[in-house]
Design a protein around this motif. Structure first.
Motif, PDB file in Angstrom:
ATOM      1  N   LYS A  49       0.865  -1.179   0.000  1.00  0.00           N
ATOM      2  CA  LYS A  49       0.000   0.000   0.000  1.00  0.00           C
ATOM      3  C   LYS A  49       0.894   1.219   0.000  1.00  0.00           C
ATOM      4  O   LYS A  49       1.869   1.284   0.741  1.00  0.00           O
ATOM      5  N   ASN A  94      -3.684   6.819  -3.090  1.00  0.00           N
ATOM      6  CA  ASN A  94      -4.379   5.651  -2.569  1.00  0.00           C
ATOM      7  C   ASN A  94      -4.214   4.506  -3.563  1.00  0.00           C
ATOM      8  O   ASN A  94      -5.109   4.207  -4.336  1.00  0.00           O
ATOM      9  N   THR A  96      -2.550   0.423  -4.403  1.00  0.00           N
ATOM     10  CA  THR A  96      -2.015  -0.848  -3.913  1.00  0.00           C
ATOM     11  C   THR A  96      -1.279  -1.513  -5.062  1.00  0.00           C
ATOM     12  O   THR A  96      -1.496  -1.188  -6.226  1.00  0.00           O
ATOM     13  N   LYS A 123     -12.250  -6.723  -4.919  1.00  0.00           N
ATOM     14  CA  LYS A 123     -12.935  -7.037  -3.657  1.00  0.00           C
ATOM     15  C   LYS A 123     -11.962  -7.646  -2.648  1.00  0.00           C
ATOM     16  O   LYS A 123     -11.928  -7.246  -1.484  1.00  0.00           O
ATOM     17  N   ARG A 180      -8.677  -7.368  -2.622  1.00  0.00           N
ATOM     18  CA  ARG A 180      -7.710  -6.329  -2.244  1.00  0.00           C
ATOM     19  C   ARG A 180      -8.289  -5.417  -1.178  1.00  0.00           C
ATOM     20  O   ARG A 180      -7.639  -5.129  -0.175  1.00  0.00           O
ATOM     21  N   LYS A 181      -9.519  -4.944  -1.400  1.00  0.00           N
ATOM     22  CA  LYS A 181     -10.160  -4.038  -0.441  1.00  0.00           C
ATOM     23  C   LYS A 181     -10.336  -4.702   0.916  1.00  0.00           C
ATOM     24  O   LYS A 181     -10.139  -4.077   1.955  1.00  0.00           O
ATOM     25  N   GLU A 182     -10.711  -5.977   0.920  1.00  0.00           N
ATOM     26  CA  GLU A 182     -10.878  -6.709   2.179  1.00  0.00           C
ATOM     27  C   GLU A 182      -9.566  -6.768   2.944  1.00  0.00           C
ATOM     28  O   GLU A 182      -9.528  -6.572   4.158  1.00  0.00           O
ATOM     29  N   VAL A 212      -6.912  -4.708   2.589  1.00  0.00           N
ATOM     30  CA  VAL A 212      -6.559  -3.341   2.999  1.00  0.00           C
ATOM     31  C   VAL A 212      -7.366  -2.941   4.227  1.00  0.00           C
ATOM     32  O   VAL A 212      -6.809  -2.411   5.204  1.00  0.00           O
ATOM     33  N   ASN A 213      -8.660  -3.197   4.213  1.00  0.00           N
ATOM     34  CA  ASN A 213      -9.516  -2.836   5.359  1.00  0.00           C
ATOM     35  C   ASN A 213      -9.146  -3.622   6.613  1.00  0.00           C
ATOM     36  O   ASN A 213      -9.220  -3.095   7.717  1.00  0.00           O
ATOM     37  N   LYS A 214      -8.754  -4.861   6.439  1.00  0.00           N
ATOM     38  CA  LYS A 214      -8.401  -5.705   7.589  1.00  0.00           C
ATOM     39  C   LYS A 214      -7.092  -5.255   8.251  1.00  0.00           C
ATOM     40  O   LYS A 214      -6.960  -5.313   9.467  1.00  0.00           O
ATOM     41  N   THR A 267      -5.476  -2.138   7.889  1.00  0.00           N
ATOM     42  CA  THR A 267      -5.221  -0.700   8.109  1.00  0.00           C
ATOM     43  C   THR A 267      -6.184  -0.144   9.108  1.00  0.00           C
ATOM     44  O   THR A 267      -7.140  -0.728   9.500  1.00  0.00           O
TER      45      THR A 267
END
Length: 83
Positions: A9, A16, A18, A73, A75-77, A79-81, A83
């Motif tokens: 990231k 923003n 990745t 999807k 990737r976002k999961e 990143v959210n987990k 960060t």
């Protein structure tokens, strides 16, 4: 020898992004990305390692890399987990 699929990231201000790749040496690869010697799309940005997964074979690592690169999807999961 093990292979790793990894997700970076960007920590550059206002960016923003990745990046997903695979390697046998994560520390060295991250240094290359941060010194503008890595992949073309990572040049000009500073990166942190967000996620890595270890595999026994290159083909397994490359398959997971492809899966992660093609799934926003997933990737976002990740990143959210982390960060």
């Amino acid at each position: 020898m093990y292979y790793y699929t990894y997700l970076l990231k960007s920590i550059s201000p206002g960016v923003n992004k990745t990046y997903v790749g695979y390697t046998v040496d994560i520390k060295n690869r991250l240094k290359k990305h941060n010194s503008n010697c890595g992949a073309k799309s990572t040049r000009g940005y500073k990166w942190i390692l967000l996620y890595k997964k270890k595999f026994k074979t290159k083909s397994e690592a490359m398959s997971f890399e492809y899966k992660l690169k093609s799934s926003n999807k997933m990737r976002k999961e990740i990143v959210n987990k982390f960060t």
